[in-house]
Scaffold this motif. Structure first.
Motif, short mmCIF file in Angstrom:
data_model
loop_
_atom_site.label_atom_id
_atom_site.label_comp_id
_atom_site.label_asym_id
_atom_site.label_seq_id
_atom_site.Cartn_x
_atom_site.Cartn_y
_atom_site.Cartn_z
N ARG A 146 4.25 -3.69 -2.33
CA ARG A 146 4.03 -5.11 -2.10
C ARG A 146 3.14 -5.37 -0.89
O ARG A 146 2.55 -6.43 -0.77
CB ARG A 146 5.37 -5.82 -1.89
N ASN A 147 3.05 -4.39 0.03
CA ASN A 147 2.26 -4.58 1.25
C ASN A 147 1.90 -3.22 1.83
O ASN A 147 2.50 -2.20 1.46
CB ASN A 147 3.04 -5.43 2.27
N LEU A 204 -4.56 -3.43 -2.20
CA LEU A 204 -3.98 -2.76 -1.04
C LEU A 204 -4.87 -1.59 -0.58
O LEU A 204 -4.94 -1.31 0.63
CB LEU A 204 -2.57 -2.27 -1.36
#
Length: 317
Positions: free
Chosen positions: A227-228, A247
């Motif tokens: 997610r990050n 990402l």
């Protein structure tokens, strides 16, 4: 050195995308696809020629409408995978239809078919990982495939029972998910601090990695579903990390220092080395609500996108 280059010095970076241009941009070692990524690629006009090739090929093969549709989708997955192998030096992971997740024999049949189609494109099975959901039935299919020299990527892995069973089956590689685990816990407790090493997805992969290394398993651990970039950095040193283009771009633009977090030589585990029986596996999953719910949800969502892909191909046939 940017963070992506730093990460590549510690971990094998894999592109989590069916976008050939993105793979070319970030030069990963391997690439993974799934029905959702293939659907996204198929909706892009630049891949229209591949759809046309697969549709025409399936028509020549003949058969019923459903057989032709299955041939179209399999052939398209292999065509996109074959294009990717021209860019990455390592593996391409291609997924078995999620609707076969609870059928060992159907999974085996589809896996052999995908390998056959790759070989028809001049791609050796040594370049392909057959991607299978980490259900009990999928893991047993992987056990048989590995015995025949067909390497597998066990995906949709959320629980420790799944990881234990995959290692016992001799799976070449597992894809334990990170971001989707975080999603579940954030929904349960939205006010909690899940940053950095407090991230339950990061904790899950760390536990699996240490269990594998401490017990001498050869199965490759490839963290997935991020997610990050914080989740990625917290797993620096993991065997492999499969990362989406957005990402990868963030990491390539960042210059902060990355510390290696996972080191095989330092691995220790309090978990006993176990090859779970079917009943023990199912009980372990039953006791893990997150893993049970996310596995089922993941299978359903991949199946939905598989059907959408089939409808797209049928509309153009």
């Amino acid at each position: 050195m940017n963070q992506l280059d730093q990460l590549k010095s510690m971990t094998t970076v894999v592109a989590d995308t069916g976008d050939i241009d993105a793979i070319r941009q970030f030069t990963p070692q391997d690439a993974t696809t799934n029905p959702s990524l293939l659907l996204k690629a198929s909706e892009d006009p630049k891949y229209a020629h591949l759809l046309e090739q697969s549709i025409n090929w399936a028509k020549v093969q003949g058969g019923s409408d459903s057989e032709q549709l299955a041939n179209m989708t399999d052939h398209l997955a292999v065509l996109i995978g074959s294009e990717i192998t021209k860019i990455v030096p390592g593996y391409i992971s291609t997924e078995v239809d999620a609707r076969f997740s609870f059928d060992t024999q159907a999974t085996l049949k589809k896996a052999y078919r995908l390998i056959e189609l790759y070989e028809a494109q001049g791609i050796s099975k040594d370049r392909v990982l057959i991607k299978i959901a980490s259900t009990w039935e999928g893991i047993q299919a992987a056990r048989e495939l590995e015995k025949k020299g067909i390497r597998c990527n066990l995906t949709l892995l959320f629980g420790f029972a799944q990881a234990q069973a995959c290692a016992d089956a001799g799976a070449y590689l597992i894809s334990p998910f990170v971001g989707r685990i975080l999603d579940w816990y954030k929904k349960q407790n939205p006010e909690a601090d899940f940053t950095g090493e407090n991230d339950p997805g990061v904790q899950s992969v760390t536990r699996i990695y240490n269990y594998y290394k401490a017990n001498g398993y050869d199965t490759v651990v490839m963290g997935a579903s991020f997610r990050n970039t914080g989740e990625i950095i917290s797993l620096a040193g993991c065997d492999r990390l499969t990362i989406g283009p957005s990402l990868l771009e963030e990491l390539a633009a960042a210059t902060g220092s990355i510390e290696q977090r996972l080191v095989a030589a330092n691995a220790s585990s309090q978990d006993a080395k176990v090859g779970p029986t079917e009943s023990a596996f199912r009980w372990g999953m039953n006791e893990d609500a997150m893993a049970t719910e996310k596995l089922s949800e993941g299978i359903r969502n991949f199946a939905i996108d598989q059907v959408k892909l089939e409808k797209l191909l049928a509309s153009k046939a």
